[in-house]
Design a protein around this motif. Sequence first.
Motif, PDB file in Angstrom:
ATOM      1  N   TYR A   1       0.815  -1.208   0.000  1.00  0.00           N
ATOM      2  CA  TYR A   1       0.000   0.000   0.000  1.00  0.00           C
ATOM      3  C   TYR A   1       0.846   1.255   0.000  1.00  0.00           C
ATOM      4  O   TYR A   1       0.475   2.273  -0.589  1.00  0.00           O
ATOM      5  CB  TYR A   1      -0.944  -0.003   1.205  1.00  0.00           C
ATOM      6  N   ALA A   2       1.967   1.169   0.664  1.00  0.00           N
ATOM      7  CA  ALA A   2       2.845   2.339   0.696  1.00  0.00           C
ATOM      8  C   ALA A   2       3.423   2.615  -0.687  1.00  0.00           C
ATOM      9  O   ALA A   2       3.836   3.728  -0.992  1.00  0.00           O
ATOM     10  CB  ALA A   2       3.979   2.124   1.695  1.00  0.00           C
ATOM     11  N   LEU A   3       3.443   1.600  -1.536  1.00  0.00           N
ATOM     12  CA  LEU A   3       4.023   1.757  -2.869  1.00  0.00           C
ATOM     13  C   LEU A   3       2.963   2.084  -3.920  1.00  0.00           C
ATOM     14  O   LEU A   3       3.240   2.794  -4.878  1.00  0.00           O
ATOM     15  CB  LEU A   3       4.770   0.472  -3.267  1.00  0.00           C
ATOM     16  N   LYS A   4       1.774   1.548  -3.719  1.00  0.00           N
ATOM     17  CA  LYS A   4       0.723   1.774  -4.713  1.00  0.00           C
ATOM     18  C   LYS A   4      -0.623   1.432  -4.063  1.00  0.00           C
ATOM     19  O   LYS A   4      -0.716   0.474  -3.300  1.00  0.00           O
ATOM     20  CB  LYS A   4       0.942   0.857  -5.927  1.00  0.00           C
ATOM     21  N   THR A   5      -1.612   2.222  -4.385  1.00  0.00           N
ATOM     22  CA  THR A   5      -2.944   1.930  -3.866  1.00  0.00           C
ATOM     23  C   THR A   5      -3.504   0.701  -4.577  1.00  0.00           C
ATOM     24  O   THR A   5      -3.482   0.610  -5.794  1.00  0.00           O
ATOM     25  CB  THR A   5      -3.877   3.131  -4.100  1.00  0.00           C
ATOM     26  N   LEU A   6      -4.000  -0.236  -3.795  1.00  0.00           N
ATOM     27  CA  LEU A   6      -4.523  -1.473  -4.370  1.00  0.00           C
ATOM     28  C   LEU A   6      -6.042  -1.411  -4.452  1.00  0.00           C
ATOM     29  O   LEU A   6      -6.697  -0.734  -3.650  1.00  0.00           O
ATOM     30  CB  LEU A   6      -4.102  -2.667  -3.508  1.00  0.00           C
ATOM     31  N   ASN A   7      -6.598  -2.117  -5.392  1.00  0.00           N
ATOM     32  CA  ASN A   7      -8.055  -2.188  -5.464  1.00  0.00           C
ATOM     33  C   ASN A   7      -8.533  -3.359  -4.604  1.00  0.00           C
ATOM     34  O   ASN A   7      -7.731  -4.200  -4.193  1.00  0.00           O
ATOM     35  CB  ASN A   7      -8.529  -2.306  -6.922  1.00  0.00           C
ATOM     36  N   PRO A   8      -9.814  -3.420  -4.325  1.00  0.00           N
ATOM     37  CA  PRO A   8     -10.336  -4.435  -3.395  1.00  0.00           C
ATOM     38  C   PRO A   8      -9.957  -5.865  -3.791  1.00  0.00           C
ATOM     39  O   PRO A   8      -9.610  -6.677  -2.924  1.00  0.00           O
ATOM     40  CB  PRO A   8     -11.853  -4.223  -3.483  1.00  0.00           C
ATOM     41  N   ASP A   9     -10.020  -6.172  -5.075  1.00  0.00           N
ATOM     42  CA  ASP A   9      -9.662  -7.516  -5.518  1.00  0.00           C
ATOM     43  C   ASP A   9      -8.221  -7.846  -5.131  1.00  0.00           C
ATOM     44  O   ASP A   9      -7.910  -8.956  -4.683  1.00  0.00           O
ATOM     45  CB  ASP A   9      -9.792  -7.628  -7.043  1.00  0.00           C
ATOM     46  N   GLU A  10      -7.364  -6.883  -5.300  1.00  0.00           N
ATOM     47  CA  GLU A  10      -5.950  -7.099  -5.021  1.00  0.00           C
ATOM     48  C   GLU A  10      -5.730  -7.292  -3.533  1.00  0.00           C
ATOM     49  O   GLU A  10      -4.967  -8.174  -3.100  1.00  0.00           O
ATOM     50  CB  GLU A  10      -5.122  -5.925  -5.560  1.00  0.00           C
ATOM     51  N   VAL A  11      -6.387  -6.463  -2.753  1.00  0.00           N
ATOM     52  CA  VAL A  11      -6.291  -6.600  -1.303  1.00  0.00           C
ATOM     53  C   VAL A  11      -6.771  -7.976  -0.879  1.00  0.00           C
ATOM     54  O   VAL A  11      -6.126  -8.669  -0.084  1.00  0.00           O
ATOM     55  CB  VAL A  11      -7.122  -5.510  -0.597  1.00  0.00           C
ATOM     56  N   GLU A  12      -7.895  -8.381  -1.446  1.00  0.00           N
ATOM     57  CA  GLU A  12      -8.467  -9.678  -1.101  1.00  0.00           C
ATOM     58  C   GLU A  12      -7.502 -10.813  -1.447  1.00  0.00           C
ATOM     59  O   GLU A  12      -7.313 -11.750  -0.668  1.00  0.00           O
ATOM     60  CB  GLU A  12      -9.799  -9.871  -1.842  1.00  0.00           C
TER      61      GLU A  12
END
Lengths: 249, 249
Positions: free
Chosen positions: B23-34
């Motif tokens: 997250y500190a490098l790039k904002t992730l979308n929900p699918d990616e977080v999941e």
Amino acid sequence: MQRIPTGIATRAIGTELLLRRLYALKTLNPDEVELVASLDSKPRRHEPGTAICPKSDGSPHPRLITSGWACRPRITADGRRQMLGILLPGDLIGDRGEARPLTTSPAVALTPVRTVSVAKLFDALAATPQNYPNLVAALNKMDLIEEARLLDLVVRLGCHTAIQRVAGSLLEFYQRSSFIGFTHEGTFPMPLTQEKLSDLLGLSLVHVNRVISQLRREKLVEIRCGIVAIHDFARLSLLADRADPSRPN
Amino acid sequence: MQRIPTGIATRAIGTELLLRRLYALKTLNPDEVELVASLDSKPRRHEPGTAICPKSDGSPHPRLITSGWACRPRITADGRRQMLGILLPGDLIGDRGEARPLTTSPAVALTPVRTVSVAKLFDALAATPQNYPNLVAALNKMDLIEEARLLDLVVRLGCHTAIQRVAGSLLEFYQRSSFIGFTHEGTFPMPLTQEKLSDLLGLSLVHVNRVISQLRREKLVEIRCGIVAIHDFARLSLLADRADPSRPN
DNA sequence: CGAATGCTTGACTGCGGTCAAACGATGTGG
DNA sequence: CCACATCGTTTGACCGCAGTCAAGCATTCG
């Protein structure tokens, strides 16, 4: 090392070096050879001390060094210099795909350097990589080899003595020169001043000189007029990565 | 540092570290977080001194360090040791895609280490990378950062004094610890013995000890019971990459 | 010819390595 | 509980590799 099939006329002399290196890593198919051989685009000259791959260039297109030596310098806050690596003919510089710190760290010519753009090559690879499987693999391997050299440099700086560092780097240059056919009976041209060598090896200019004199006295290596002659490969390699012979085991 | 959206329950504690870093490098979308959060597979423990990623393993699947510190050691022919890097919780090891020399160089646990496999993650990325664009970018950046640290290590070994090396590495560890939330008011746990530190910095154990004592005497840093307390960041960073203050400019 | 660049050598210094011993903390077995 | 071993830290004495300073030499170039 494998042989490049005869009858393939490379249009620019520099691409032959690249072909040679790629072939040593993976056998290429005719299409791939043709693609590399067609890289005759606009050669550029770089004077010693000038940057080959200016970072401020917006998009630093990848280039192939076709002649001359270059380096990747770092300057510390207190003015010391440390090279991250040395670049020889046949080496690639600049971004290709992702911008890796090592490959994109600025390169500076040490001698007069000639380069050609290899943007066309990487454009073709990016567009249809499946057409050039061996080429992709060989280029990847080239990257890995450069990274492996960086690891060796860490070891060299971290726990080798001055003699070991000099011996090791001379052997490395010999090997790399031989891959591009620049060696002749144990000799090869090395256009590095002792000052540049000291910047690479983390030593002082004076001490590099002393070590080279010692290697000459002991009839291991002779350096004259920019030509290195390695007289005793066996003892030199033993010296390079073994401890000083004074203490056994 | 950006914040991970609340309400995302990570099933394994370790993956939270990885998410934080990504997250500190790039904002992730929900699918990616999941996808990252679902990495709760079979954690494994590694005792200090044992290899985490045995090279002879056939296919060394990529793993995530969820707790403990590890290192990438190299042993020279004469028995000296040089570490190529230190691995903290949230770092990845092992092959993913191409086998790069650094990422595949063996990792050895320095403390008790826990890891989980992230093979599923990279399998998913290999299959449908277009579904996880930010994740691919963030993971790439993590690789680049590790390579950049290697370049810093070269500079450190090549042209920094003993004090600068120790100061620099302590600051590096502080920064990396802070990224994974392991710092607290200028302190952080550093489970490195002075011997391991000396192997990383190309110094002798004894001299590392002397330098640490000096830093303590000068009220810059205090190390006790594996906890580092940095008392004066400004002076310490000045010391780390500037020359010794004795000679100006 | 002088200036610049790179190589060579000598004298001196000092940073950091080596050797050795001691200390504290921890753990283990009698 | 104590004796003992192990591990990591600490300190002192000594030494040597390599850095620094300085001067001199060779070669090339303007």
